[in-house]
Design a protein around this motif. Sequence first.
Motif, mmCIF file in Angstrom:
data_model
loop_
_atom_site.group_PDB
_atom_site.id
_atom_site.type_symbol
_atom_site.label_atom_id
_atom_site.label_comp_id
_atom_site.label_asym_id
_atom_site.label_seq_id
_atom_site.Cartn_x
_atom_site.Cartn_y
_atom_site.Cartn_z
ATOM 1 N N GLN A 90 0.826 -1.208 0.000
ATOM 2 C CA GLN A 90 0.000 0.000 0.000
ATOM 3 C C GLN A 90 0.859 1.256 0.000
ATOM 4 N N GLN A 91 2.017 1.230 0.660
ATOM 5 C CA GLN A 91 2.879 2.400 0.691
ATOM 6 C C GLN A 91 3.486 2.688 -0.677
ATOM 7 N N LEU A 92 3.962 1.643 -1.362
ATOM 8 C CA LEU A 92 4.533 1.840 -2.696
ATOM 9 C C LEU A 92 3.465 2.301 -3.684
ATOM 10 N N LEU A 93 2.242 1.811 -3.513
ATOM 11 C CA LEU A 93 1.135 2.274 -4.356
ATOM 12 C C LEU A 93 0.860 3.751 -4.095
ATOM 13 N N GLN A 94 0.820 4.141 -2.839
ATOM 14 C CA GLN A 94 0.568 5.543 -2.495
ATOM 15 C C GLN A 94 1.669 6.448 -3.024
ATOM 16 N N ASP A 95 2.897 5.957 -3.021
ATOM 17 C CA ASP A 95 4.008 6.749 -3.561
ATOM 18 C C ASP A 95 3.752 7.134 -5.018
ATOM 19 N N LYS A 96 3.168 6.222 -5.793
ATOM 20 C CA LYS A 96 2.886 6.526 -7.196
ATOM 21 C C LYS A 96 1.793 7.594 -7.316
ATOM 22 N N TYR A 97 0.783 7.490 -6.461
ATOM 23 C CA TYR A 97 -0.254 8.528 -6.468
ATOM 24 C C TYR A 97 0.334 9.886 -6.110
ATOM 25 N N ASP A 98 1.230 9.911 -5.142
ATOM 26 C CA ASP A 98 1.843 11.177 -4.744
ATOM 27 C C ASP A 98 2.652 11.772 -5.890
ATOM 28 N N THR A 99 3.363 10.922 -6.634
ATOM 29 C CA THR A 99 4.142 11.400 -7.779
ATOM 30 C C THR A 99 3.239 11.953 -8.867
ATOM 31 N N ALA A 100 2.166 11.239 -9.168
ATOM 32 C CA ALA A 100 1.238 11.687 -10.208
ATOM 33 C C ALA A 100 0.597 13.019 -9.853
ATOM 34 N N ALA A 101 0.277 13.203 -8.586
ATOM 35 C CA ALA A 101 -0.331 14.467 -8.161
ATOM 36 C C ALA A 101 0.589 15.648 -8.443
ATOM 37 N N GLN A 102 1.890 15.404 -8.428
ATOM 38 C CA GLN A 102 2.865 16.454 -8.706
ATOM 39 C C GLN A 102 3.142 16.642 -10.194
ATOM 40 N N LYS A 103 2.993 15.584 -10.984
ATOM 41 C CA LYS A 103 3.543 15.598 -12.343
ATOM 42 C C LYS A 103 2.537 15.394 -13.471
ATOM 43 N N SER A 104 1.414 14.708 -13.251
ATOM 44 C CA SER A 104 0.581 14.238 -14.359
ATOM 45 C C SER A 104 -0.413 15.283 -14.851
ATOM 46 N N LEU A 105 -0.370 15.554 -16.138
ATOM 47 C CA LEU A 105 -1.331 16.463 -16.756
ATOM 48 C C LEU A 105 -2.693 15.792 -16.944
ATOM 49 N N ALA A 106 -2.710 14.460 -17.018
ATOM 50 C CA ALA A 106 -3.951 13.696 -17.183
ATOM 51 C C ALA A 106 -4.458 13.206 -15.835
ATOM 52 N N ASN A 107 -5.734 12.834 -15.780
ATOM 53 C CA ASN A 107 -6.290 12.165 -14.607
ATOM 54 C C ASN A 107 -5.673 10.781 -14.487
ATOM 55 N N TYR A 108 -5.639 10.231 -13.281
ATOM 56 C CA TYR A 108 -4.840 9.026 -13.071
ATOM 57 C C TYR A 108 -5.451 8.088 -12.036
ATOM 58 N N SER A 109 -5.138 6.804 -12.235
ATOM 59 C CA SER A 109 -5.331 5.788 -11.216
ATOM 60 C C SER A 109 -4.253 4.737 -11.412
ATOM 61 N N PHE A 110 -3.970 3.958 -10.359
ATOM 62 C CA PHE A 110 -2.909 2.964 -10.400
ATOM 63 C C PHE A 110 -3.404 1.632 -9.851
ATOM 64 N N PHE A 111 -3.022 0.550 -10.522
ATOM 65 C CA PHE A 111 -3.371 -0.783 -10.064
ATOM 66 C C PHE A 111 -2.470 -1.210 -8.910
ATOM 67 N N MET A 112 -3.067 -1.913 -7.956
ATOM 68 C CA MET A 112 -2.305 -2.601 -6.922
ATOM 69 C C MET A 112 -1.822 -3.920 -7.497
ATOM 70 N N GLY A 113 -0.528 -4.231 -7.335
ATOM 71 C CA GLY A 113 0.035 -5.438 -7.913
ATOM 72 C C GLY A 113 -0.074 -6.642 -6.995
ATOM 73 N N GLY A 114 -0.403 -7.781 -7.577
ATOM 74 C CA GLY A 114 -0.446 -9.022 -6.834
ATOM 75 C C GLY A 114 0.816 -9.842 -7.050
ATOM 76 N N THR A 115 1.205 -10.580 -6.028
ATOM 77 C CA THR A 115 2.323 -11.507 -6.129
ATOM 78 C C THR A 115 1.899 -12.832 -5.499
ATOM 79 N N ASN A 116 2.828 -13.764 -5.450
ATOM 80 C CA ASN A 116 2.524 -15.051 -4.818
ATOM 81 C C ASN A 116 2.407 -14.963 -3.300
ATOM 82 N N ASP A 117 2.801 -13.807 -2.729
ATOM 83 C CA ASP A 117 2.829 -13.763 -1.264
ATOM 84 C C ASP A 117 2.417 -12.414 -0.668
#
Length: 446
Positions: free
Chosen positions: A101-128
């Motif tokens: 969740q923290q790494l996902l939030q980091d991407k949202y924080d970056t987009a809020a600073q940089k993205s000219l377009a509206n944005y959303s980000f997928f949470m990634g799944g792994t085996n664990d």
Amino acid sequence: MNSILIKNARLVNEGQIQETDVFVKNGLISRIGQNLNEVADTVIDARGQYLMPGVIDDQVHFRDPGLTHKGDLYSEPRAAVAGGVTTFMEMPNTVPNATTQQLLQDKYDTAAQKSLANYSFFMGGTNDNLEEILKTDTRSVCGIKLFMGSSTGNMLVDNVHTLEEIFKQSPMLIATHCEDEATIRANTQHYVEQYGEENIPMSAHPLIRSVEACYKSSSMAVELAKKHNTRLHILHISTEEELALFANDVPLEQKRITAEVCVHHLWFDASQYDTLGSQIKCNPAIKEARHKQALFQGLLDNRLDIIATDHAPHTWEEKQAGTYKGAPSGLPLVQHSLQVMLAFYQQGKISLERIVEKMCHAPAICFQVEKRGFVREGYWADLVLVDLEQNLTVAKDNVLYKCGWSPLEGQTLPGVVTHTIVSGHLAYKHGAFDESKRGERVLFSR
């Protein structure tokens, strides 16, 4: 925020084309109607042009963080806006992978600073990381992404028990990349034995990442979704055979299993590996021509619900690595996806209304996007004006991706995006950007 009055536009929206005016105020569509006389800060005379909702691209790789020499959350959203894409949903296989969740939030924080377009980000799944997945906020995150096939880092989810639990417990839509890893490995070994590690031809790509590999994985995902009543969305369908997995007799709002097709699987085919080589190497692979014909029909008969890009930039130097195994997979496409579909319109293969349905309305319905994807009073003003009397020849000097190239170079595409409005902000006008305001984080009505 400035108000905008668009006059005399041909509005393409909800299955109709009609001449109308649109008044935008405080980021929202305030009024739609003929002969509006509201006082506005900006007036656009759109006579002769087509007005559409902004395109929602539900699958992009913008490479930020960790791979920003290829693209980032400034350069790629900017290119998207120039092409009429006002909202994107970005994948988690960045560096580091967005699997907490923290790494996902980091991407949202970056987009809020940089993205000219509206944005959303997928949470990634792994085996664990099931525990992290289950913390995902359904209202402010577009979905869970599972790589059920080769991917980067620790993102291949091939543990059967883990897949069962994710499909059983996911609180929200699961989007999957479906290619069977064991099949791909066996096929790769066959071609290594036939040609050697360094001499596999690029034309072997659709035979290595084969129809069988796609169908085997997609059918497994569908089986799991049916078993657990999971909301499943399968990304970038690339084969005729997979179409049999999807229904076309259920309204999109009621579907539990949906599917996407990407513009490159409609535009290119395997005969072009000889000329374009690694430029069209992507996963899943572009395959022989019968598939793109079947996919187009599947789009029209509603087995395929959404058109996207899977925009995935690599540098020209990386793409020209010299060997099949050395060249990375992925194509940069988000700047030209709408124009590719307009080329199909010009060829008489699809209507403007259907393009808007598949690129704007359907992603909004599929992901339950709040107040976007349609031109309606009270909705966010994500709007695109297109002049179909103009053409654009794709060339290095007008490609805006950070990687600086496109597999479409030399192609003349119909329709020029003249204006793009993002959440009520006139972000792009006749080739110039206004970067005084960033895009918004997309919310979901779930």
